[in-house]
Scaffold this active site. Structure first.
Site, PDB file in Angstrom:
ATOM      1  N   SER A   1      43.861  31.397  48.948  1.00  0.00           N
ATOM      2  CA  SER A   1      42.641  31.904  49.588  1.00  0.00           C
ATOM      3  C   SER A   1      42.874  31.844  51.091  1.00  0.00           C
ATOM      4  O   SER A   1      43.767  31.124  51.554  1.00  0.00           O
ATOM      5  CB  SER A   1      41.478  30.986  49.199  1.00  0.00           C
ATOM      6  OG  SER A   1      40.401  31.156  50.097  1.00  0.00           O
TER       7      SER A   1
ATOM      8  N   TYR B   1      37.297  22.962  47.976  1.00  0.00           N
ATOM      9  CA  TYR B   1      37.993  24.211  47.617  1.00  0.00           C
ATOM     10  C   TYR B   1      39.107  24.502  48.612  1.00  0.00           C
ATOM     11  O   TYR B   1      40.238  24.823  48.234  1.00  0.00           O
ATOM     12  CB  TYR B   1      36.972  25.347  47.571  1.00  0.00           C
ATOM     13  CG  TYR B   1      37.527  26.710  47.232  1.00  0.00           C
ATOM     14  CD1 TYR B   1      37.741  27.084  45.910  1.00  0.00           C
ATOM     15  CD2 TYR B   1      37.825  27.642  48.235  1.00  0.00           C
ATOM     16  CE1 TYR B   1      38.234  28.352  45.593  1.00  0.00           C
ATOM     17  CE2 TYR B   1      38.316  28.897  47.932  1.00  0.00           C
ATOM     18  CZ  TYR B   1      38.513  29.256  46.612  1.00  0.00           C
ATOM     19  OH  TYR B   1      38.999  30.507  46.309  1.00  0.00           O
TER      20      TYR B   1
HETATM   21  N1  LIG Z   1      36.780  36.604  44.586  1.00  0.00           N
HETATM   22  C1  LIG Z   1      37.219  36.324  45.799  1.00  0.00           C
HETATM   23  O1  LIG Z   1      36.689  36.835  46.807  1.00  0.00           O
HETATM   24  C2  LIG Z   1      38.372  35.377  45.983  1.00  0.00           C
HETATM   25  C3  LIG Z   1      38.866  35.175  47.294  1.00  0.00           C
HETATM   26  C4  LIG Z   1      39.929  34.314  47.475  1.00  0.00           C
HETATM   27  C5  LIG Z   1      40.509  33.675  46.395  1.00  0.00           C
HETATM   28  N2  LIG Z   1      40.011  33.886  45.134  1.00  0.00           N
HETATM   29  C6  LIG Z   1      40.676  33.202  44.016  1.00  0.00           C
HETATM   30  O2  LIG Z   1      40.960  34.161  43.000  1.00  0.00           O
HETATM   31  C7  LIG Z   1      40.953  33.504  41.734  1.00  0.00           C
HETATM   32  C8  LIG Z   1      40.030  34.257  40.790  1.00  0.00           C
HETATM   33  O3  LIG Z   1      38.735  34.206  41.331  1.00  0.00           O
HETATM   34  P1  LIG Z   1      37.519  35.115  40.828  1.00  0.00           P
HETATM   35  O4  LIG Z   1      36.807  35.522  42.047  1.00  0.00           O
HETATM   36  O5  LIG Z   1      38.019  36.113  39.859  1.00  0.00           O
HETATM   37  O6  LIG Z   1      36.650  33.998  40.106  1.00  0.00           O
HETATM   38  P2  LIG Z   1      35.645  34.074  38.859  1.00  0.00           P
HETATM   39  O7  LIG Z   1      35.048  35.440  38.757  1.00  0.00           O
HETATM   40  O8  LIG Z   1      34.769  32.899  39.019  1.00  0.00           O
HETATM   41  O9  LIG Z   1      36.610  33.874  37.624  1.00  0.00           O
HETATM   42  C9  LIG Z   1      37.280  32.637  37.490  1.00  0.00           C
HETATM   43  C10 LIG Z   1      37.954  32.580  36.147  1.00  0.00           C
HETATM   44  O10 LIG Z   1      38.533  31.278  36.015  1.00  0.00           O
HETATM   45  C11 LIG Z   1      38.088  30.697  34.821  1.00  0.00           C
HETATM   46  N3  LIG Z   1      37.933  29.247  34.960  1.00  0.00           N
HETATM   47  C12 LIG Z   1      37.162  28.586  35.850  1.00  0.00           C
HETATM   48  N4  LIG Z   1      37.211  27.268  35.612  1.00  0.00           N
HETATM   49  C13 LIG Z   1      38.036  27.099  34.542  1.00  0.00           C
HETATM   50  C14 LIG Z   1      38.478  25.982  33.803  1.00  0.00           C
HETATM   51  N5  LIG Z   1      38.041  24.751  34.078  1.00  0.00           N
HETATM   52  N6  LIG Z   1      39.314  26.179  32.768  1.00  0.00           N
HETATM   53  C15 LIG Z   1      39.737  27.413  32.435  1.00  0.00           C
HETATM   54  N7  LIG Z   1      39.352  28.522  33.092  1.00  0.00           N
HETATM   55  C16 LIG Z   1      38.500  28.368  34.131  1.00  0.00           C
HETATM   56  C17 LIG Z   1      36.747  31.326  34.531  1.00  0.00           C
HETATM   57  O11 LIG Z   1      36.477  31.218  33.147  1.00  0.00           O
HETATM   58  P3  LIG Z   1      34.945  31.253  32.615  1.00  0.00           P
HETATM   59  O12 LIG Z   1      34.418  32.589  33.026  1.00  0.00           O
HETATM   60  O13 LIG Z   1      35.105  31.068  31.172  1.00  0.00           O
HETATM   61  O14 LIG Z   1      34.253  30.120  33.312  1.00  0.00           O
HETATM   62  C18 LIG Z   1      36.981  32.750  34.998  1.00  0.00           C
HETATM   63  O15 LIG Z   1      37.620  33.508  33.976  1.00  0.00           O
HETATM   64  C19 LIG Z   1      40.531  32.071  41.994  1.00  0.00           C
HETATM   65  O16 LIG Z   1      41.668  31.252  42.067  1.00  0.00           O
HETATM   66  C20 LIG Z   1      39.846  32.137  43.343  1.00  0.00           C
HETATM   67  O17 LIG Z   1      39.913  30.900  44.017  1.00  0.00           O
HETATM   68  C21 LIG Z   1      38.970  34.721  44.909  1.00  0.00           C
END
Ligand SMILES: NC(=O)c1ccc[n+]([C@@H]2O[C@H](COP(=O)([O-])OP(=O)(O)OC[C@H]3O[C@@H](n4cnc5c(N)ncnc54)[C@H](OP(=O)(O)O)[C@@H]3O)[C@@H](O)[C@H]2O)c1
Length: 245
Positions: A153, A166
């Site tokens: 991130s 985080y």
């Molecule tokens: N979106 C952004 O703007 C952004 C920016 C920078 C970095 N990121 C990074 O990108 C990655 C994906 O983020 P996202 O935005 O797609 O997040 P998201 O929509 O919240 O999706 C997160 C995924 O991780 C799974 N997860 C969370 N906790 C878990 C656990 N304890 N065990 C197994 N699975 C788990 C969730 O499963 P459930 O749905 O079943 O809970 C979901 O499928 C993350 O590493 C995040 O830090 C995102």
């Protein structure tokens, strides 16, 4: 956006694990990899979400995925070792692992960080990532070219007020990535990290509930970098954190 023109067969014959494959960026990555020919292994916490991604892939008549329901908060080293051994015996190798799942925790002033939230974020975003990588490396080494991709991130290289646990966890993620990349330099295994940038998902909405989501990149928009790092076009890339946007 990261500039890469995708060849439609670039992931044929590859088996790729995606964590957090039930929602957000992980779901989009799993669907994208499957459409490009990969057999995907869908790991996540909520079985119904994984099943719906499985159903989408089957409906498109693509290679049948595997599902691994696992909560990274409670999983043990043995769970990961068993999982890696099962992948090795069922698929013979693992060509790619996208370690994407993570949790945001709470945005709060540093002096008010709850110990439990700090511990949970470290367990899911750091300890589980290290254990996953440790368990998967031997199975990745069975592939001719293997790609291990962590998810960072912008706050993983520059601390930001109120993003305490985080932000700290993403600095650690980059550290794990760099250590592995250095240890396996000149091997079949390359290790890198993606910084997705602001992307319209549930996690982003929980961090910025009031922003205009229409102005954000979608998970589909950022896929070129994800595909690049899983394709053989990136075999010489190692130890880098790359911005998807
Ligand atoms: N979106 C952004 O703007 C952004 C920016 C920078 C970095 N990121 C990074 O990108 C990655 C994906 O983020 P996202 O935005 O797609 O997040 P998201 O929509 O919240 O999706 C997160 C995924 O991780 C799974 N997860 C969370 N906790 C878990 C656990 N304890 N065990 C197994 N699975 C788990 C969730 O499963 P459930 O749905 O079943 O809970 C979901 O499928 C993350 O590493 C995040 O830090 C995102």
């Amino acid at each position: 956006m990261f500039d890469y023109s995708i060849n439609e067969n670039c992931l044929v014959n590859k088996t790729i694990l995606v964590t957090g494959a039930g929602a957000g960026i992980g779901k989009e990555a799993a669907l994208t990899f499957a459409k490009l020919g990969a057999t995907v292994i869908l790991l996540g916490k909520t079985v119904s979400k994984l099943e719906s991604v499985y159903d989408e892939i089957i409906a498109l008549d693509l290679a049948e995925p595997a599902i691994i329901p696992l909560d990274l908060k409670g999983a043990t080293k043995k769970n990961y070792l068993d999982m890696s051994a099962t992948i090795a015996s069922q698929f013979g190798k693992l060509d790619g692992a996208l370690l994407n799942a993570s949790m945001l925790g709470e945005l709060t002033p540093f002096t008010q960080i709850h110990e439990q939230i700090f511990e949970d974020v470290m367990k899911v975003n750091v300890t589980a990532q290290y254990l996953l990588a440790q368990a998967l490396i031997p199975t990745l080494q069975l592939a001719e070219h293997a790609s291990l991709v962590f998810t960072s991130s912008s706050v993983g290289s520059q601390g930001r007020a109120f993003w305490g646990p985080y932000s700290v966890s993403k600095f650690a993620t980059e550290g794990i990535m760099q250590v592995i990349a250095d240890e396996y330099e000149n091997s079949n295994l390359r290790t890198n990290a993606i910084n997705p940038g602001a992307t319209n998902t549930a996690m982003r909405a929980s961090a910025y509930p009031a922003e205009d989501k229409e102005k954000l990149a979608t998970a589909a928009d950022i896929m070129p970098l994800y595909v690049y790092l899983m394709s053989n076009d990136s075999v010489t890339i190692n130890g880098q954190t790359i911005n998807a946007q």
